[in-house]
Design an enzyme around this catalytic site. Sequence first.
Site, PDB file in Angstrom:
ATOM      1  N   LYS A   1      39.144  45.776  43.527  1.00  0.00           N
ATOM      2  CA  LYS A   1      39.047  46.683  44.692  1.00  0.00           C
ATOM      3  C   LYS A   1      40.274  46.533  45.589  1.00  0.00           C
ATOM      4  O   LYS A   1      40.897  47.515  45.982  1.00  0.00           O
ATOM      5  CB  LYS A   1      37.758  46.385  45.495  1.00  0.00           C
ATOM      6  CG  LYS A   1      36.479  46.541  44.677  1.00  0.00           C
ATOM      7  CD  LYS A   1      35.237  46.285  45.501  1.00  0.00           C
ATOM      8  CE  LYS A   1      35.078  44.864  45.984  1.00  0.00           C
ATOM      9  NZ  LYS A   1      34.864  43.866  44.899  1.00  0.00           N
TER      10      LYS A   1
ATOM     11  N   ARG B   1      27.693  46.810  51.433  1.00  0.00           N
ATOM     12  CA  ARG B   1      27.267  45.867  50.399  1.00  0.00           C
ATOM     13  C   ARG B   1      25.758  45.719  50.333  1.00  0.00           C
ATOM     14  O   ARG B   1      25.255  44.943  49.523  1.00  0.00           O
ATOM     15  CB  ARG B   1      27.862  44.500  50.729  1.00  0.00           C
ATOM     16  CG  ARG B   1      29.038  44.115  49.867  1.00  0.00           C
ATOM     17  CD  ARG B   1      29.466  42.769  50.354  1.00  0.00           C
ATOM     18  NE  ARG B   1      30.163  42.007  49.395  1.00  0.00           N
ATOM     19  CZ  ARG B   1      31.496  41.930  49.352  1.00  0.00           C
ATOM     20  NH1 ARG B   1      32.230  42.644  50.165  1.00  0.00           N
ATOM     21  NH2 ARG B   1      32.055  41.142  48.477  1.00  0.00           N
TER      22      ARG B   1
ATOM     23  N   ARG C   1      43.091  33.980  40.248  1.00  0.00           N
ATOM     24  CA  ARG C   1      43.660  34.730  41.370  1.00  0.00           C
ATOM     25  C   ARG C   1      44.309  33.773  42.373  1.00  0.00           C
ATOM     26  O   ARG C   1      43.801  32.688  42.633  1.00  0.00           O
ATOM     27  CB  ARG C   1      42.565  35.522  42.094  1.00  0.00           C
ATOM     28  CG  ARG C   1      43.088  36.149  43.391  1.00  0.00           C
ATOM     29  CD  ARG C   1      42.145  37.138  44.002  1.00  0.00           C
ATOM     30  NE  ARG C   1      40.858  36.582  44.343  1.00  0.00           N
ATOM     31  CZ  ARG C   1      39.847  37.314  44.796  1.00  0.00           C
ATOM     32  NH1 ARG C   1      39.993  38.614  44.944  1.00  0.00           N
ATOM     33  NH2 ARG C   1      38.691  36.753  45.075  1.00  0.00           N
TER      34      ARG C   1
ATOM     35  N   ARG D   1      41.441  31.044  46.850  1.00  0.00           N
ATOM     36  CA  ARG D   1      40.398  31.232  47.867  1.00  0.00           C
ATOM     37  C   ARG D   1      39.279  30.216  47.661  1.00  0.00           C
ATOM     38  O   ARG D   1      38.935  29.895  46.536  1.00  0.00           O
ATOM     39  CB  ARG D   1      39.825  32.660  47.751  1.00  0.00           C
ATOM     40  CG  ARG D   1      40.503  33.639  48.668  1.00  0.00           C
ATOM     41  CD  ARG D   1      40.133  35.065  48.415  1.00  0.00           C
ATOM     42  NE  ARG D   1      38.717  35.369  48.311  1.00  0.00           N
ATOM     43  CZ  ARG D   1      38.222  36.608  48.206  1.00  0.00           C
ATOM     44  NH1 ARG D   1      39.050  37.637  48.201  1.00  0.00           N
ATOM     45  NH2 ARG D   1      36.933  36.823  48.090  1.00  0.00           N
TER      46      ARG D   1
ATOM     47  N   ARG E   1      28.232  34.517  44.002  1.00  0.00           N
ATOM     48  CA  ARG E   1      28.642  35.843  44.484  1.00  0.00           C
ATOM     49  C   ARG E   1      28.180  36.927  43.517  1.00  0.00           C
ATOM     50  O   ARG E   1      27.765  38.008  43.939  1.00  0.00           O
ATOM     51  CB  ARG E   1      30.170  35.890  44.651  1.00  0.00           C
ATOM     52  CG  ARG E   1      30.650  35.094  45.850  1.00  0.00           C
ATOM     53  CD  ARG E   1      32.129  34.782  45.779  1.00  0.00           C
ATOM     54  NE  ARG E   1      32.988  35.947  45.792  1.00  0.00           N
ATOM     55  CZ  ARG E   1      34.245  35.945  45.348  1.00  0.00           C
ATOM     56  NH1 ARG E   1      34.769  34.847  44.814  1.00  0.00           N
ATOM     57  NH2 ARG E   1      34.970  37.025  45.427  1.00  0.00           N
TER      58      ARG E   1
HETATM   59  P1  AP5 Z   1      41.070  41.861  43.414  1.00  0.00           P
HETATM   60  O1  AP5 Z   1      41.774  43.162  43.584  1.00  0.00           O
HETATM   61  O2  AP5 Z   1      41.379  40.757  44.368  1.00  0.00           O
HETATM   62  O3  AP5 Z   1      39.502  42.082  43.280  1.00  0.00           O
HETATM   63  P2  AP5 Z   1      38.428  42.446  44.393  1.00  0.00           P
HETATM   64  O4  AP5 Z   1      37.466  43.395  43.762  1.00  0.00           O
HETATM   65  O5  AP5 Z   1      39.091  42.893  45.664  1.00  0.00           O
HETATM   66  O6  AP5 Z   1      37.749  41.019  44.527  1.00  0.00           O
HETATM   67  P3  AP5 Z   1      37.226  40.189  45.783  1.00  0.00           P
HETATM   68  O7  AP5 Z   1      36.862  38.844  45.243  1.00  0.00           O
HETATM   69  O8  AP5 Z   1      38.188  40.212  46.924  1.00  0.00           O
HETATM   70  O9  AP5 Z   1      35.966  40.978  46.142  1.00  0.00           O
HETATM   71  P4  AP5 Z   1      34.732  40.468  46.822  1.00  0.00           P
HETATM   72  O10 AP5 Z   1      34.005  41.748  46.981  1.00  0.00           O
HETATM   73  O11 AP5 Z   1      33.972  39.396  46.184  1.00  0.00           O
HETATM   74  O12 AP5 Z   1      35.301  39.711  48.112  1.00  0.00           O
HETATM   75  P5  AP5 Z   1      35.489  40.145  49.617  1.00  0.00           P
HETATM   76  O13 AP5 Z   1      36.795  39.635  50.040  1.00  0.00           O
HETATM   77  O14 AP5 Z   1      35.165  41.581  49.834  1.00  0.00           O
HETATM   78  O15 AP5 Z   1      41.379  41.354  41.920  1.00  0.00           O
HETATM   79  C1  AP5 Z   1      40.921  40.088  41.475  1.00  0.00           C
HETATM   80  C2  AP5 Z   1      41.992  39.435  40.582  1.00  0.00           C
HETATM   81  O16 AP5 Z   1      42.142  40.204  39.389  1.00  0.00           O
HETATM   82  C3  AP5 Z   1      43.395  39.391  41.225  1.00  0.00           C
HETATM   83  O17 AP5 Z   1      44.005  38.200  40.826  1.00  0.00           O
HETATM   84  C4  AP5 Z   1      44.123  40.620  40.638  1.00  0.00           C
HETATM   85  O18 AP5 Z   1      45.515  40.393  40.523  1.00  0.00           O
HETATM   86  C5  AP5 Z   1      43.470  40.729  39.253  1.00  0.00           C
HETATM   87  N1  AP5 Z   1      43.296  42.129  38.815  1.00  0.00           N
HETATM   88  C6  AP5 Z   1      42.985  43.213  39.576  1.00  0.00           C
HETATM   89  N2  AP5 Z   1      42.854  44.314  38.802  1.00  0.00           N
HETATM   90  C7  AP5 Z   1      43.072  43.905  37.516  1.00  0.00           C
HETATM   91  C8  AP5 Z   1      43.062  44.568  36.260  1.00  0.00           C
HETATM   92  N3  AP5 Z   1      42.811  45.890  36.161  1.00  0.00           N
HETATM   93  N4  AP5 Z   1      43.304  43.832  35.151  1.00  0.00           N
HETATM   94  C9  AP5 Z   1      43.566  42.497  35.247  1.00  0.00           C
HETATM   95  N5  AP5 Z   1      43.595  41.799  36.408  1.00  0.00           N
HETATM   96  C10 AP5 Z   1      43.351  42.489  37.529  1.00  0.00           C
HETATM   97  O19 AP5 Z   1      34.316  39.319  50.324  1.00  0.00           O
HETATM   98  C11 AP5 Z   1      34.349  37.915  50.456  1.00  0.00           C
HETATM   99  C12 AP5 Z   1      33.123  37.434  51.221  1.00  0.00           C
HETATM  100  O20 AP5 Z   1      33.104  38.016  52.555  1.00  0.00           O
HETATM  101  C13 AP5 Z   1      31.765  37.820  50.619  1.00  0.00           C
HETATM  102  O21 AP5 Z   1      31.354  36.929  49.612  1.00  0.00           O
HETATM  103  C14 AP5 Z   1      30.852  37.776  51.867  1.00  0.00           C
HETATM  104  O22 AP5 Z   1      30.526  36.452  52.201  1.00  0.00           O
HETATM  105  C15 AP5 Z   1      31.761  38.345  52.952  1.00  0.00           C
HETATM  106  N6  AP5 Z   1      31.646  39.808  53.099  1.00  0.00           N
HETATM  107  C16 AP5 Z   1      32.641  40.717  52.924  1.00  0.00           C
HETATM  108  N7  AP5 Z   1      32.184  41.953  53.127  1.00  0.00           N
HETATM  109  C17 AP5 Z   1      30.871  41.850  53.444  1.00  0.00           C
HETATM  110  C18 AP5 Z   1      29.841  42.799  53.739  1.00  0.00           C
HETATM  111  N8  AP5 Z   1      30.081  44.114  53.749  1.00  0.00           N
HETATM  112  N9  AP5 Z   1      28.601  42.330  53.996  1.00  0.00           N
HETATM  113  C19 AP5 Z   1      28.344  41.001  54.001  1.00  0.00           C
HETATM  114  N10 AP5 Z   1      29.264  40.057  53.720  1.00  0.00           N
HETATM  115  C20 AP5 Z   1      30.531  40.476  53.439  1.00  0.00           C
END
Ligand code: AP5
Length: 223
Positions: free
Chosen positions: A16, A90, A129, A162, A173
């Site tokens: 994402k 979410r 990552r 991270r 997660r």
């Molecule tokens: P990346 O682009 O970083 O993936 P992502 O989907 O953004 O993953 P996240 O782990 O950031 O998502 P998340 O939803 O768990 O975490 P968030 O920060 O929102 O890609 C991942 C890796 O793969 C990278 O190394 C990239 O280079 C590689 N890659 C990308 N595309 C690729 C491809 N096509 N092929 C190969 N490799 C690829 O949330 C973190 C925490 O915050 C949550 O756990 C929760 O505690 C809290 N939180 C955030 N939002 C909320 C909410 N709305 N409600 C409640 N709690 C929340």
Amino acid sequence: MSELNIVLLGPPGAGKGTQAARLQEDFGLQYIATGNILRDAVRDGTELGTKAKEYMDRGDLVPDDLIIAMIKECLQHERANGFILDGFPRTERQAQALDEELEQLARTLNAALLIDVDEQAVVERLSQRRVCVKGQHNFHMAFDPPKHPDRCDVDGSRLVQRDDDRPEVIQHRLRQYREKTAPVIGYYERQGILRRVDGSRSPDEVGDQIRATLAAVRFEEQV
Ligand code: AP5
């Protein structure tokens, strides 16, 4: 041209953040990533960060009330050409709150893009990552390696893993995603704005499919 307002859905590690960075550049959209905002708040030791930290470290979702208040505030800011929401909504409650807020602001959600990837692939992506401490730019040590192993190509800051990318937290997660976030997919399917993208392909291919999907969304809105 009217606004383009989209949400990005998908499991942790689906790509994402990677795709949002491209969309932000291509379409001039405001980028709102709840995970990034929360991590900045934790780093800066704000009240929000202090409240959110324990949930994030465990891989739990931060309570809806905190997140909804945070998003409402972001949506008041300058509109640009629209917005990309990454990591929100979410839960179904967050999705309903978003609809209510957009209605009040006389804005519309154009599409919910689901980046579909299987769990085995996301575990592999997350375990390798690295993110930079300054701008939260993402790298993958095998698929998208930085030029220098511990420095960000974009801003030169240090690259780290991270805290929630440890294997046991990744599994938690994913459970949270299955239980609480997967129902949001059905929510947008019922509204007729869900679009699925094959996230198992390379970042460039996924980006191309997203651009084609958004072009189709625009076209359908005009006819
Ligand atoms: P990346 O682009 O970083 O993936 P992502 O989907 O953004 O993953 P996240 O782990 O950031 O998502 P998340 O939803 O768990 O975490 P968030 O920060 O929102 O890609 C991942 C890796 O793969 C990278 O190394 C990239 O280079 C590689 N890659 C990308 N595309 C690729 C491809 N096509 N092929 C190969 N490799 C690829 O949330 C973190 C925490 O915050 C949550 O756990 C929760 O505690 C809290 N939180 C955030 N939002 C909320 C909410 N709305 N409600 C409640 N709690 C929340």
